[in-house]
Enzyme design. Structure first.
Site, PDB file in Angstrom:
ATOM      1  N   ASP A 293      -3.235   4.413  -2.517  1.00 20.68           N
ATOM      2  CA  ASP A 293      -4.264   5.182  -1.769  1.00 20.68           C
ATOM      3  C   ASP A 293      -4.665   6.525  -2.516  1.00 20.68           C
ATOM      4  O   ASP A 293      -3.924   7.355  -2.866  1.00 20.68           O
ATOM      5  CB  ASP A 293      -3.715   5.549  -0.214  1.00 20.68           C
ATOM      6  CG  ASP A 293      -4.878   5.758   0.428  1.00 20.68           C
ATOM      7  OD1 ASP A 293      -5.833   5.151   0.606  1.00 20.68           O
ATOM      8  OD2 ASP A 293      -4.769   6.845   0.997  1.00 20.68           O
TER       9      ASP A 293
ATOM     10  N   HIS B 104     -10.844  -2.920   3.472  1.00 24.31           N
ATOM     11  CA  HIS B 104     -10.444  -2.446   4.802  1.00 24.31           C
ATOM     12  C   HIS B 104     -11.573  -1.374   5.060  1.00 24.31           C
ATOM     13  O   HIS B 104     -11.384  -0.876   6.147  1.00 24.31           O
ATOM     14  CB  HIS B 104      -8.942  -1.945   4.929  1.00 24.31           C
ATOM     15  CG  HIS B 104      -8.533  -0.951   4.000  1.00 24.31           C
ATOM     16  ND1 HIS B 104      -8.563  -1.270   2.676  1.00 24.31           N
ATOM     17  CD2 HIS B 104      -8.162   0.394   4.182  1.00 24.31           C
ATOM     18  CE1 HIS B 104      -7.903  -0.064   2.088  1.00 24.31           C
ATOM     19  NE2 HIS B 104      -7.926   1.059   3.037  1.00 24.31           N
ATOM     20  N   ASP B 105     -12.099  -0.710   4.170  1.00 24.45           N
ATOM     21  CA  ASP B 105     -12.811   0.434   4.276  1.00 24.45           C
ATOM     22  C   ASP B 105     -14.560   0.509   4.402  1.00 24.45           C
ATOM     23  O   ASP B 105     -15.262   1.390   4.780  1.00 24.45           O
ATOM     24  CB  ASP B 105     -12.614   1.687   3.064  1.00 24.45           C
ATOM     25  CG  ASP B 105     -11.201   2.137   3.468  1.00 24.45           C
ATOM     26  OD1 ASP B 105     -10.773   2.253   4.722  1.00 24.45           O
ATOM     27  OD2 ASP B 105     -10.671   2.606   2.193  1.00 24.45           O
TER      28      ASP B 105
ATOM     29  N   GLU C  80      -6.625   3.570  -5.993  1.00 18.94           N
ATOM     30  CA  GLU C  80      -7.876   3.893  -5.460  1.00 18.94           C
ATOM     31  C   GLU C  80      -8.272   5.221  -5.997  1.00 18.94           C
ATOM     32  O   GLU C  80      -7.961   6.304  -5.651  1.00 18.94           O
ATOM     33  CB  GLU C  80      -8.043   4.170  -3.953  1.00 18.94           C
ATOM     34  CG  GLU C  80      -9.143   4.152  -3.205  1.00 18.94           C
ATOM     35  CD  GLU C  80      -9.150   4.665  -1.809  1.00 18.94           C
ATOM     36  OE1 GLU C  80      -9.836   4.526  -0.951  1.00 18.94           O
ATOM     37  OE2 GLU C  80      -7.983   5.013  -1.378  1.00 18.94           O
TER      38      GLU C  80
ATOM     39  N   ASP D  45       0.827  -1.132  -0.101  1.00 16.23           N
ATOM     40  CA  ASP D  45      -0.183   0.132   0.066  1.00 16.23           C
ATOM     41  C   ASP D  45       0.907   1.084   0.048  1.00 16.23           C
ATOM     42  O   ASP D  45       1.874   1.351   0.744  1.00 16.23           O
ATOM     43  CB  ASP D  45      -0.866  -0.118   1.360  1.00 16.23           C
ATOM     44  CG  ASP D  45      -2.310   0.437   0.925  1.00 16.23           C
ATOM     45  OD1 ASP D  45      -2.376   1.452   0.328  1.00 16.23           O
ATOM     46  OD2 ASP D  45      -3.104  -0.256   1.427  1.00 16.23           O
TER      47      ASP D  45
END
Length: 521
Positions: free
Chosen positions: A189, A303-304, A230, A92
């Site tokens: 991200d 994860h969100d 993302e 990430d």
């Protein structure tokens, strides 16, 4: 593209040293499990040095590992152990912001004329009304420097100023450092936010966005790495600007419109059955990506967001069946599959009555800003639905005291149904979601038609099911995904090779709620 990616949230995956926090050595201890599942890549959420205001998405040092997760040597061993198993590591990357404890920000706030002064956005007064994703103004006054700085997320996460060439060079060096370590790719991200559109009054999709992405990944050193961004974008022309091979930017983007199915918004559920809507979204993107020679990212969980099964399936009456249906509906499509930890054995969202059981800064801020105006019970209902902590709780490896995650009390309460829903119980069950995932992944890995073939939808808009074909030459698979009621569906020709209801080859009966079946030939 032959990757099948498993996403790991390191804090919650496996604790090897009994401190209640997942760590890199814990991940290494589970690599044979991941090999058994059949995945061939791991996406590791941030494990960099961080004060953990946002669980690692507030990076204090891109070249160091957080002490609670281990050491740089542990990370290098993880890379080696993955590569021994022919698995790749996707790290990430957080390029939009750092922690306010990063040395760059510490220097930047000291004065207006030091070398790091313009590494971040500083203003004498807020130029707009931008809001933080975590509640409140995105502009924070800093008494040391006597100016306001921009933070799109927590106040402790100041946004980097990519219009400064030195910031671009710093982030190039960060990427190169990862590549030199042996990292095989990056999940980036909020990539769309690294260029701000101040004239258009939005903190994303600024005029130099593609210049900056190309600066990271269009270089000779980085063109070979796998990249997935993302980016909340559903415009096909903009996606092509990100991902067309000739652009030398990203390999693929996540498409998020299917995530809103079953939700009125982040914190509120929708009462209508969402599976029809999801089907239509998947058909749209299968056709658009094929027409434009793009790669689709296939995922249901991350994860969100709360577990997809809790939002679009029936996690009470048909948990196993709907978990398997969702898996077949998505993971036999064309693209790169991403699986989030725990979904492979049917994990669902938790139910807690106390805000003290939550750690996520977004959830706690949401509660604190509304308590007193909205009842506690209603707020907890919303947080139990929308909190990121739903998927950040320890993986339930078994039904023991700390669900096999740790020998000590975990950093956050385990899932509320961990005694019932855990890997050990699932494997022992006649309706094992994990075994279904293994068979599904094995089918995908063994079939050129599923990995590379054409997609053809056989469903109509009014149907309460999704039937599609994957075809390459003489190889053909038909995937039947029935929704939440009994449906009359024409039985496809060919050999029945996969079913979540143990349907037999000769069975011509109606399809039951959440039933899926795959036919070959």
């Amino acid at each position: 593209m032959d990757l099948i990616v498993y996403q790991i949230y390191p804090r919650s995956f496996c604790d090897s040293n009994g401190d209640g926090i997942g760590d890199i050595c814990g991940i290494i201890s589970k690599l044979d499990y991941l090999a058994r599942l059949g995945v061939n890549a791991v996406w590791l959420c941030p494990c960099y040095k961080s004060p953990m205001i946002d669980n690692g998405y507030d990076v204090a040092d891109y070249r160091s590992v957080a002490a609670e997760y281990g050491t740089l040597s542990d990370l290098k061993r993880l890379i080696d152990e993955l590569h021994k198993r022919d698995m790749k590591l996707i790290m990430d990357l957080v390029p939009n912001h750092t922690s306010d404890e990063h040395e760059w920000f510490k220097q930047s706030r000291k004065s207006r004329d030091n070398p790091y002064s313009d590494y971040y956005y500083w203003v004498d007064s807020p130029p707009n009304g931008w809001q933080s994703m975590f509640e409140g103004s995105a502009w924070e006054y800093d008494g040391v420097r006597g100016q306001y700085y921009l933070h799109s997320y927590a106040a402790e996460q100041p946004d980097l100023n990519w219009d400064n060439p030195r910031v671009v060079a710093e982030m190039q060096a960060v990427v190169d450092y990862g590549v030199d370590l042996g990292v095989d790719g990056f999940r980036i991200d909020v990539i769309d936010q690294i260029s701000k559109d101040f004239e258009g009054n939005r903190n994303c999709f600024g005029p130099r966005l593609h210049e900056y992405i190309n600066a990271l990944f269009g270089r000779e050193k980085t063109r070979h790495v796998f990249t997935v961004g993302e980016c909340w974008c559903d415009d096909i022309d903009e996606i092509k600007r990100h991902c067309a091979e000739s652009r030398h930017e990203l390999v693929t983007l996540f498409q998020f419109d299917h995530l809103m199915a079953g939700s009125a918004d982040k914190w509120h559920s929708a009462d209508n059955s969402p599976l029809r809507r999801i089907r239509d979204i998947l058909i749209k993107w299968q056709n658009l990506t094929a027409k434009n020679d793009l790669i689709y990212s296939i995922f249901t969980d991350n994860h969100d967001n709360n577990f997809y099964l809790s939002r679009v399936g029936d996690s009470k009456n048909y948990r196993c069946e709907s978990a398997m249906l969702i898996a077949a509906m998505f993971y036999l499509l064309k693209g790169v599959p991403f699986i989030y930890q725990g979904q492979e054995f049917g994990s669902v969202g938790s139910q807690f009555a106390d805000i003290g059981d939550f750690r996520d800064v977004e959830s706690v801020n949401y509660y604190n800003n509304r308590v007193g105006t909205v009842s506690h019970e209603r707020l907890m209902e919303q947080i139990n639905f929308g909190s990121r902590d739903n998927v950040r709780r320890p993986v339930a490896w078994n039904g023991g005291r700390y669900c096999g995650f740790s020998t000590a009390k975990p950093w956050i309460a385990p899932p509320s149904r961990a005694h019932e829903i855990n890997l050990a119980a699932d494997i022992a069950s006649d309706k094992s979601v994990f075994r279904f995932y293994c068979r599904l992944i094995n089918l995908r890995k063994s079939s050129d038609a599923i990995r590379y073939g054409d997609f053809r939808s056989l469903s109509g808009n009014g149907d309460d099911y999704f039937v599609y074909e994957r075809v390459l030459g003489a190889e053909r698979y038909t995937v039947v995904c029935n929704f939440d009621s009994v449906s009359q569906i024409e039985i496809p020709r060919g050999e029945l090779i996969l079913s979540n209801y143990n349907r037999s080859q000769s069975d011509k009966s109606d399809f039951r709620p959440y039933e899926t079946a795959v036919y070959r030939g």
